[in-house]
Structures are given as structure tokens and as C-alpha cells.
Write a protein that holds these residues in place. Sequence first.
Motif, PDB file in Angstrom:
ATOM      1  N   TRP A 175       0.973  -1.250   0.031  1.00 25.91           N
ATOM      2  CA  TRP A 175       0.103  -0.054   0.036  1.00 25.91           C
ATOM      3  C   TRP A 175       0.902   1.436  -0.003  1.00 25.91           C
ATOM      4  O   TRP A 175       0.180   2.178  -0.141  1.00 25.91           O
ATOM      5  CB  TRP A 175      -0.902  -0.195   1.219  1.00 25.91           C
ATOM      6  CG  TRP A 175      -1.829  -1.229   0.967  1.00 25.91           C
ATOM      7  CD1 TRP A 175      -2.020  -2.154   1.767  1.00 25.91           C
ATOM      8  CD2 TRP A 175      -3.008  -1.405   0.026  1.00 25.91           C
ATOM      9  NE1 TRP A 175      -3.051  -3.043   1.528  1.00 25.91           N
ATOM     10  CE2 TRP A 175      -3.838  -2.296   0.330  1.00 25.91           C
ATOM     11  CE3 TRP A 175      -3.392  -0.498  -1.051  1.00 25.91           C
ATOM     12  CZ2 TRP A 175      -4.552  -2.871  -0.542  1.00 25.91           C
ATOM     13  CZ3 TRP A 175      -4.356  -0.904  -1.821  1.00 25.91           C
ATOM     14  CH2 TRP A 175      -5.100  -2.055  -1.590  1.00 25.91           C
TER      15      TRP A 175
ATOM     16  N   LYS B 274       0.213   4.210  -2.357  1.00 27.56           N
ATOM     17  CA  LYS B 274      -1.045   3.895  -3.116  1.00 27.56           C
ATOM     18  C   LYS B 274      -2.229   4.323  -2.174  1.00 27.56           C
ATOM     19  O   LYS B 274      -3.428   4.835  -2.738  1.00 27.56           O
ATOM     20  CB  LYS B 274      -1.215   2.343  -3.488  1.00 27.56           C
ATOM     21  CG  LYS B 274      -0.300   1.802  -4.804  1.00 27.56           C
ATOM     22  CD  LYS B 274      -0.029   0.700  -4.976  1.00 27.56           C
ATOM     23  CE  LYS B 274       0.711   0.036  -5.929  1.00 27.56           C
ATOM     24  NZ  LYS B 274       1.079  -1.320  -5.576  1.00 27.56           N
ATOM     25  N   ASP B 275      -2.187   3.614  -0.846  1.00 31.95           N
ATOM     26  CA  ASP B 275      -3.498   3.985  -0.072  1.00 31.95           C
ATOM     27  C   ASP B 275      -2.846   4.344   1.468  1.00 31.95           C
ATOM     28  O   ASP B 275      -2.166   3.544   2.047  1.00 31.95           O
ATOM     29  CB  ASP B 275      -4.343   2.859  -0.109  1.00 31.95           C
ATOM     30  CG  ASP B 275      -5.561   3.031   0.754  1.00 31.95           C
ATOM     31  OD1 ASP B 275      -5.539   3.667   1.733  1.00 31.95           O
ATOM     32  OD2 ASP B 275      -6.722   2.430   0.407  1.00 31.95           O
TER      33      ASP B 275
END
Lengths: 89, 141
Positions: A28, A31-32
Motif C-alpha cells: 500500500w 497507493k493508499d
Amino acid sequence: MNLDRWKTFTKSQQLLMIGSEIMRAVVWQHKDDEKFLGALERGMHLIKLCQLDEKWQNAKAMLAGLQEEFQKFSAKSRVDDISVLYRAL
Amino acid sequence: MTLEIFRSASYNSLVFRCGAAVAQGTVNPLVVGSNPTTGAMIIREKTPLNTFGDFIKVVVDIERNILSAGCELHIDCAEELEKDGSQLANLWGANAYSKTKQIDFVSFINIRPAIGNRTMEIENPEIRKKVEVIIQNILFQ
């Protein structure tokens, strides 16, 4: 994960579980952020449990150093590839 | 050269011993004791890195000029060496890459503030060099 259950695992098993949180953070990163920080928070919680486990009595400095690295990534004072932490385990 | 193969009492794994000169000019038997649980092996003489795949974790004993490799975790390799008589103070972790023959010196076991190493990287250039030379002598052909 409570401390009593955590203590039933070997040191290697405990590190591998911390490693799995690092791998989640790898997935992640960039990305997040919510999932990235969640994985780091969980990893730091597991490190904290290690610090409370007598098996790590002679390696507390190592754990503190690892926790510091997690904190750097969490605070974004480190933004390089977090998989370096996995290679370090 | 004589070669003995026997079963390790501690790990029920095969152990190989043969007479051979090792890196740094020291003559020791080659001992490869593979721990089936952790995958760690203690290696005392030249062994091609590509035996292990593209990337392996390595722990080096800078006093005994041997290393343990192929473990899932650096602490597994370190424990193998300690069982073989190594002192933890002499053990340093690294990662080796077979294709590029690169080494990085990043390991959880390297964090030792008491002796001035505060991060996962080996900060002392002399220790880094020793680790590098031992890995190159044993794993890089």
C-alpha cells in the motif's frame, strides 16, 4: 493479539508476523495511505508485544531500533521503499 | 579429499564434512548443516551464490570467517552460528544478490547501540569491509 497468546510464539514466528505487516505496508505504500499507516501501526503494536516478552530480554535495543524505523516511515521522515525493512528481518 | 555425510543430532539434517582449505587461508572442515525449519546453513568454503537463488539473507562471523545463509530470518542464521560456537558480538547481517553480486548491509540484528551501531546498517566501515570480503570469498565466485 494479546500478550499471553503472543508469548506462545517463537521469536522467529513473531518476527515473521511483523514481516507480514511490513509486506502489507509494501503493497500500500504510495497507493493508499490509510492502509499503509494501518499496517505500520499493527507492526508497531507487535513490536511492542515483543518488548514485553521475556524472550527478547537480550535484544531490546534491536527492537527499539526496529520500532524507530517503523516510526520514521509512519511520520514520513522516510519515504523510500519500505521493503528494506523486510529484507532486514 | 575425504567426505563424510552424517545426520545432525540437533536438526535431523544432513551434515557434510570434507577436508578443504577455506577462505582467508584457514583450513577447516566444510560443514553444511541445513536446518529444515529455518533453511539456514553454515558455510565455511566457497559455495556458488546461485545455489540459493537470486537473493539470500546472510549472517557473517567476522572472527571465524564463516557465514550462515539461506535463512528466512537473520536471527535464524545467527542462532545457527551461535549453536556452532560463534559469539553474537561477532555476527553481522547482510543480504546478497547473486545476479548482480551486490551486497547490502541491512539487518535487524545489526542494531546494537551499546557498541555504537544505532541503525540496521553496519555503520563501521572496517566491519562492513570484513563482512564484504567474507561474503565475496565464500559466495561470489
